[in-house]
Design a protein around this motif. Structure first.
Motif, PDB file in Angstrom:
ATOM      1  N   ARG A  26       1.797  96.326 -31.664  1.00  0.00           N
ATOM      2  CA  ARG A  26       1.115  95.465 -30.429  1.00  0.00           C
ATOM      3  C   ARG A  26       0.228  94.360 -31.153  1.00  0.00           C
ATOM      4  N   GLN A  27       0.521  93.984 -32.379  1.00  0.00           N
ATOM      5  CA  GLN A  27      -0.406  92.919 -32.903  1.00  0.00           C
ATOM      6  C   GLN A  27      -0.607  91.706 -32.162  1.00  0.00           C
ATOM      7  N   ALA A  28       0.691  91.246 -31.586  1.00  0.00           N
ATOM      8  CA  ALA A  28       0.481  90.157 -30.585  1.00  0.00           C
ATOM      9  C   ALA A  28       0.145  90.602 -29.271  1.00  0.00           C
ATOM     10  N   GLY A  29      -0.907  90.345 -28.914  1.00  0.00           N
ATOM     11  CA  GLY A  29      -1.276  90.773 -27.571  1.00  0.00           C
ATOM     12  C   GLY A  29      -2.977  90.634 -27.108  1.00  0.00           C
ATOM     13  N   ARG A  30      -3.281  91.326 -26.159  1.00  0.00           N
ATOM     14  CA  ARG A  30      -4.449  91.189 -25.379  1.00  0.00           C
ATOM     15  C   ARG A  30      -5.653  91.568 -26.348  1.00  0.00           C
ATOM     16  N   GLU A  34      -7.191  84.487 -28.473  1.00  0.00           N
ATOM     17  CA  GLU A  34      -6.262  83.172 -28.438  1.00  0.00           C
ATOM     18  C   GLU A  34      -4.988  83.817 -27.543  1.00  0.00           C
ATOM     19  N   TYR A  35      -4.724  84.993 -27.502  1.00  0.00           N
ATOM     20  CA  TYR A  35      -3.578  85.275 -26.552  1.00  0.00           C
ATOM     21  C   TYR A  35      -4.055  85.474 -25.258  1.00  0.00           C
ATOM     22  N   ARG A  36      -5.245  85.790 -24.806  1.00  0.00           N
ATOM     23  CA  ARG A  36      -5.795  85.694 -23.603  1.00  0.00           C
ATOM     24  C   ARG A  36      -5.855  84.326 -23.112  1.00  0.00           C
ATOM     25  N   ASP A  43       2.214  83.164 -17.269  1.00  0.00           N
ATOM     26  CA  ASP A  43       2.445  84.767 -17.034  1.00  0.00           C
ATOM     27  C   ASP A  43       3.414  85.343 -18.046  1.00  0.00           C
ATOM     28  N   PHE A  44       3.308  86.559 -18.203  1.00  0.00           N
ATOM     29  CA  PHE A  44       3.905  87.369 -19.333  1.00  0.00           C
ATOM     30  C   PHE A  44       5.409  87.094 -19.485  1.00  0.00           C
ATOM     31  N   LEU A  45       6.137  87.305 -18.172  1.00  0.00           N
ATOM     32  CA  LEU A  45       7.724  87.076 -18.256  1.00  0.00           C
ATOM     33  C   LEU A  45       7.937  85.551 -18.725  1.00  0.00           C
ATOM     34  N   ALA A  70       5.626  90.127 -39.092  1.00  0.00           N
ATOM     35  CA  ALA A  70       5.479  89.635 -37.665  1.00  0.00           C
ATOM     36  C   ALA A  70       6.252  90.631 -36.774  1.00  0.00           C
ATOM     37  N   ILE A  71       5.738  90.845 -35.703  1.00  0.00           N
ATOM     38  CA  ILE A  71       6.997  91.454 -34.837  1.00  0.00           C
ATOM     39  C   ILE A  71       7.074  90.527 -33.565  1.00  0.00           C
ATOM     40  N   LEU A  72       8.418  90.247 -33.027  1.00  0.00           N
ATOM     41  CA  LEU A  72       8.518  89.441 -32.099  1.00  0.00           C
ATOM     42  C   LEU A  72       7.870  89.636 -31.007  1.00  0.00           C
ATOM     43  N   PHE A  73       7.196  88.781 -30.233  1.00  0.00           N
ATOM     44  CA  PHE A  73       6.706  88.851 -29.018  1.00  0.00           C
ATOM     45  C   PHE A  73       7.817  88.975 -28.096  1.00  0.00           C
ATOM     46  N   ALA A  74       7.984  90.205 -27.151  1.00  0.00           N
ATOM     47  CA  ALA A  74       8.890  90.440 -26.576  1.00  0.00           C
ATOM     48  C   ALA A  74       8.579  91.634 -25.754  1.00  0.00           C
ATOM     49  N   ASP A  75       9.571  92.241 -24.685  1.00  0.00           N
ATOM     50  CA  ASP A  75       9.115  93.784 -24.420  1.00  0.00           C
ATOM     51  C   ASP A  75      10.495  94.537 -24.625  1.00  0.00           C
ATOM     52  N   ILE A  76      10.208  95.907 -24.467  1.00  0.00           N
ATOM     53  CA  ILE A  76      11.550  96.742 -24.625  1.00  0.00           C
ATOM     54  C   ILE A  76      12.337  96.499 -23.301  1.00  0.00           C
ATOM     55  N   ALA A  90       3.337  94.369 -14.305  1.00  0.00           N
ATOM     56  CA  ALA A  90       2.001  94.328 -13.338  1.00  0.00           C
ATOM     57  C   ALA A  90       0.940  95.401 -14.252  1.00  0.00           C
ATOM     58  N   PRO A  91       0.648  95.266 -15.097  1.00  0.00           N
ATOM     59  CA  PRO A  91       1.145  94.869 -16.343  1.00  0.00           C
ATOM     60  C   PRO A  91       2.296  95.483 -16.957  1.00  0.00           C
ATOM     61  N   GLY A  92       2.472  96.887 -16.793  1.00  0.00           N
ATOM     62  CA  GLY A  92       3.688  97.695 -17.162  1.00  0.00           C
ATOM     63  C   GLY A  92       4.958  97.118 -16.328  1.00  0.00           C
ATOM     64  N   PRO A  93       6.095  97.485 -16.721  1.00  0.00           N
ATOM     65  CA  PRO A  93       7.389  97.144 -16.174  1.00  0.00           C
ATOM     66  C   PRO A  93       7.638  97.914 -14.821  1.00  0.00           C
ATOM     67  N   ILE A  94       8.112  97.137 -13.848  1.00  0.00           N
ATOM     68  CA  ILE A  94       8.409  97.761 -12.561  1.00  0.00           C
ATOM     69  C   ILE A  94       9.876  97.306 -11.966  1.00  0.00           C
ATOM     70  N   LEU A 202      13.458 100.510 -33.485  1.00  0.00           N
ATOM     71  CA  LEU A 202      13.764 101.129 -32.199  1.00  0.00           C
ATOM     72  C   LEU A 202      12.583 101.958 -31.779  1.00  0.00           C
ATOM     73  N   PHE A 203      11.901 101.702 -30.366  1.00  0.00           N
ATOM     74  CA  PHE A 203      10.858 102.254 -30.012  1.00  0.00           C
ATOM     75  C   PHE A 203      11.319 103.209 -28.936  1.00  0.00           C
ATOM     76  N   ASP A 204      10.946 104.371 -29.174  1.00  0.00           N
ATOM     77  CA  ASP A 204      11.284 105.778 -28.332  1.00  0.00           C
ATOM     78  C   ASP A 204       9.974 106.093 -28.005  1.00  0.00           C
ATOM     79  N   GLY A 319      -0.760 104.650 -35.359  1.00  0.00           N
ATOM     80  CA  GLY A 319       0.179 105.651 -34.690  1.00  0.00           C
ATOM     81  C   GLY A 319       0.385 105.410 -33.293  1.00  0.00           C
ATOM     82  N   HIS A 320       0.140 104.230 -32.732  1.00  0.00           N
ATOM     83  CA  HIS A 320       0.617 103.777 -31.575  1.00  0.00           C
ATOM     84  C   HIS A 320      -0.068 102.280 -31.324  1.00  0.00           C
ATOM     85  N   GLY A 321       0.291 101.605 -30.451  1.00  0.00           N
ATOM     86  CA  GLY A 321      -0.034 100.149 -30.312  1.00  0.00           C
ATOM     87  C   GLY A 321      -1.584 100.155 -30.101  1.00  0.00           C
TER      88      GLY A 321
END
Ligand code: CP3
Length: 351
Positions: A26-30, A34-36, A43-45, A70-76, A90-94, A202-204, A319-321
């Motif tokens: 999650r190095q590219a994020g909130r 500059e991201y904010r 919007d995110f999408l 670098a890790i691509l800015f996208a979402d699983i 919102a902000p998680g996926p729905i 692969l993110f599990d 060990g996590h974002g």
């Protein structure tokens, strides 16, 4: 980089390097101002679907810190729209219409990356052309079980009970869904490698909800197949992050990934002891350590690096974002500390 491989890629292939490569999930994020600022205008999408913007966000942490990848800015969840599932954030996926029957599974289509996610492939080629040659570009996919969790549950959850009861209650339909996701992620990962990704991850994130017997019976074969099919076509290191999976560490290490990413709930030396010194590890500083004093943070970083010296090779990560309220200067401190300590440990080892 005379032999054409970055520090990150050498480590990912089990080669010891003069210092430990470092990047953070999650190095590219909130946590980045500059991201904010950019997210106030888009919007995110839309950001994930506009290659120039996704590329710019991907490069933001690289401009600021001496990160090795670098890790691509996208979402699983990004590729799932291309399989016929509309998604909101919102902000998680729905997911408005969760997948809960064979009929729902039959309504999905396998992903064709050129048609379903052309913007991801374009973003990767922009980033690869702008990224310094000594840094690697990581592309990623959600692992089938984690995607399954969101698709069946319809959104985030503490225990994904609807998803886990579907897995047990309708094994035929749930295996069909897992296999369809597996097949789609194979196409997705291959296409991302062709578009310029140097490594794949692969993110599990939710697999830690399963017990080992269920994991081995229902999930491990799908994961083995993904690695085998991707590797049959393209030669890129693959990282597997089985979050919350300390009970599954051995089973996770059997799928054929090049690197096992470890969460922060167990010390890294335990992973070395359990998996042996021929395994490459990534991880695993607790993201909350970035809120500790520099003295304590420094010690925690050193502990992870010292443990990593016991693995075949080690890529430093959290060990996590990284949490969105983290002070970016703390990450700057982390990167410098990883450089200093790991150079010292590596030269001690050589000498
Ligand atoms: O720097 C990076 O790591 C690259 C980008 C990235 C994002 N999501 C951007 C994002 C990556 C690798 C992911 C993966 C992802 N997405 C995972 C696996 C890793 C993990 O955290 O376990 C999962 C489970 C998701 C699903 C998801 N997407 C959630 C739960 C959320 C809400 C998270 C939150 O912090 O509130 C998202 C949205 C999301 N994905 C954001 C970002 C930057 C926040 C969007 C925003 O409001 O700007």
């Amino acid at each position: 980089m005379p032999d054409g491989k970055t520090l990150f890629e050498k480590a990912a292939r089990g080669i010891r390097t003069e210092r430990t490569p470092v990047w953070v999930m999650r190095q590219a994020g909130r946590y980045l101002p500059e991201y904010r600022a950019l997210r106030k205008t888009v919007d995110f999408l839309t950001a994930t679907k506009t290659p120039e913007i996704a590329a710019q966000i991907t490069l933001q942490p690289i401009d600021r810190f001496e990160l090795d990848a670098a890790i691509l800015f996208a979402d699983i969840m990004t590729p799932l729209e291309g399989m016929g599932v509309p998604i909101r954030f919102a902000p998680g996926p729905i997911i408005e219409s969760p997948i809960r029957s064979q009929k729902d599974v039959d309504g999905l289509r396998p992903l064709d990356p050129d048609e379903g996610v052309p913007f991801v492939l374009d973003a990767l080629s922009i980033v690869r052309s702008e990224l310094p040659k000594d840094r690697s570009l990581i592309a990623f996919a959600g692992a089938p079980f984690t995607l399954f969790c969101y698709l069946v549950q319809g959104g985030g959850s503490k225990d994904f009970m609807d998803a886990r009861s579907f897995l047990r209650g309708d094994p035929e339909a749930s295996d069909a869904l897992l296999n369809l996701l597996g097949k789609s992620m194979i196409h997705y990962l291959r296409a991302q490698a062709r578009a310029g990704a140097d490594a794949l991850m692969l993110f599990d994130s939710w697999v830690g909800l399963l017990d080992e017997k269920l994991y081995r019976a229902r999930i491990q074969p799908v994961m083995k197949n993904i690695i085998q099919e991707v590797k049959a076509e393209i030669d890129r290191p693959i990282i597997y992050f089985a979050n919350g999976g300390s009970a599954l560490l051995e089973a996770a290490s059997e799928i054929g990934a090049d690197v096992i990413a470890v969460d922060w709930t167990r010390p890294l030396h335990e992973a070395v002891a359990r998996l042996g010194s021929s395994t490459v590890l990534q991880g695993n500083l607790d993201p909350s350590a970035l809120f500790a004093s520099r003295d304590e943070l420094g010690q925690e970083i050193d502990k992870v690096l010292e443990s990593g010296m016991g693995a075949a090779a080690h890529i430093f990560n959290l060990g996590h974002g990284i949490h969105r309220t983290t002070d970016p200067d703390q990450l700057g401190f982390l990167v410098d500390r990883v450089h200093e300590t790991s150079e010292r440990l590596s030269s001690d080892r050589e000498g």
